[in-house]
Design a protein around this motif. Structure first.
Motif, short mmCIF file in Angstrom:
data_model
loop_
_atom_site.label_atom_id
_atom_site.label_comp_id
_atom_site.label_asym_id
_atom_site.label_seq_id
_atom_site.Cartn_x
_atom_site.Cartn_y
_atom_site.Cartn_z
N UNK A 78 0.82 -1.22 0.00
CA UNK A 78 0.00 0.00 0.00
C UNK A 78 0.86 1.27 0.00
N UNK A 79 2.00 1.19 -0.67
CA UNK A 79 2.89 2.34 -0.82
C UNK A 79 2.55 3.02 -2.15
N UNK A 80 1.63 3.96 -2.11
CA UNK A 80 1.14 4.59 -3.34
C UNK A 80 2.24 5.36 -4.06
N UNK A 81 3.09 6.03 -3.30
CA UNK A 81 4.17 6.80 -3.90
C UNK A 81 5.16 5.88 -4.63
N UNK A 82 5.54 4.78 -3.98
CA UNK A 82 6.45 3.83 -4.62
C UNK A 82 5.84 3.22 -5.86
N UNK A 83 4.53 2.94 -5.84
CA UNK A 83 3.85 2.39 -7.00
C UNK A 83 3.94 3.34 -8.18
N UNK A 84 3.65 4.61 -7.94
CA UNK A 84 3.65 5.59 -9.03
C UNK A 84 5.05 5.81 -9.58
N UNK A 85 6.04 5.92 -8.68
CA UNK A 85 7.41 6.12 -9.15
C UNK A 85 7.93 4.89 -9.91
N UNK A 86 7.61 3.72 -9.42
CA UNK A 86 8.05 2.50 -10.11
C UNK A 86 7.45 2.38 -11.50
N UNK A 87 6.16 2.70 -11.63
CA UNK A 87 5.51 2.66 -12.94
C UNK A 87 6.09 3.73 -13.86
N UNK A 88 6.28 4.93 -13.33
CA UNK A 88 6.80 6.02 -14.15
C UNK A 88 8.20 5.69 -14.69
#
Length: 292
Positions: free
Chosen positions: A177-187
């Motif tokens: 549930x680390x939303x920031x890590x999810x977005x950075x990883x996808x980007x």
């Protein structure tokens, strides 16, 4: 009365949908238009019922229909998931469907590897003598200068391997549930995918051999070109996931859309490794390397 129509099972009975029918029409128009485009490219006509369809426009009309159907159909699927239609059983079947799709893609690339190995392993056993003479009894064929596998191909290999780690980072971030890590990883994964596509395009533009004129060029461009197309599709897949992640649509419990994109991206990674070692390294071994 309402209880009589209540759902007492885990299966999803979908509502009647126009998208399969419209998508089929779009695919037919796109194929028909592609034939007309190729006929025009060859300087020929493509007359049907007195009308000359030798132009690229019909292909793009069909492509627009297919793209719209993809957007609308998958939007409906996302909506169904948010409404609770994707139960445990339905989610399991979606995973089975994605696995079967990737398996079909494996066989698709197996065909191109088969064509490459048929020409490279048996250059003296061609059915047509002209082909044997063209190959010069060796592989790569006589007169072919190959790309340096330790230059741009190696760079692209490292790029895709890094993208595999970033999409895995995004997956683990989502599970925690680390939303920031999810977005950075996808980007970061999307950026690396775009870099790969740009380098591949640059490599094609400066390749010392053409698609036509040699079986080496034909098998090389077909195998690596279809892989490049899959990278573009996977990048679009991840961009959609990034948009959904920024809207907060994925949760640690329900995120099959992202999971399917990650599986597809890992598949693209693995195929490239086979392409790199089989076509770029082994397939060009001993041939003169093009300068520049």
């Amino acid at each position: 009365m309402a209880e009589a129509h209540a759902k007492h099972h885990d299966y999803h009975i979908i509502d009647p949908s126009p998208w399969p029918f419209i998508g089929s029409i779009g695919a037919f128009v796109m194929l028909f238009g592609l034939v007309g485009w190729m006929r025009q490219f060859a300087g020929n006509q493509f007359v049907v019922f007195g009308v000359d369809f030798a132009s690229p426009w019909l292909f793009f009309v069909g492509l627009a229909i297919v793209l719209y159907v993809m957007f609308a159909w998958w939007s409906d699927t996302i909506k169904e998931g948010r409404e609770g239609a994707h139960t445990r059983v339905v989610s399991l079947h979606l995973r089975y469907g994605m696995i079967m799709f990737i398996a079909s893609e494996v066989m698709f690339f197996a065909a191109w590897f088969w064509a490459f190995f048929d020409a490279s392993l048996f250059p003296n056993e061609a059915v047509q003598t002209a082909r044997v003479e063209a190959l010069g009894g060796q592989w790569p064929p006589v007169g072919i200068d190959v790309l340096d596998p330790l230059h741009l191909p190696l760079f692209n290999t490292i790029t895709l391997l890094l993208s595999g780690t970033t999409v895995t980072w995004a997956h683990h971030a989502l599970l925690h549930n680390d939303r920031k890590g999810l977005i950075w990883g996808l980007a970061l994964t999307i950026i690396l995918g775009l870099i790969f596509s740009y380098v591949q395009f640059y490599e094609y533009a400066h390749a010392p051999f053409a698609f036509a004129g040699s079986i080496y060029g034909s098998t090389f461009f077909m195998a690596t070109g279809f892989h490049g197309f899959h990278v573009i599709v996977g990048t679009i897949f991840l961009i959609v996931c990034l948009i959904r992640a920024m809207k907060g649509q994925f949760t640690p419990q329900k995120h099959f859309g992202f999971e399917a994109a990650a599986w597809y991206w890992h598949f693209v990674d693995v195929v490239w490794l086979f392409l790199f070692f089989c076509i770029y390294i082994w397939g060009s071994w001993g041939a003169p390397i093009a300068e520049g």
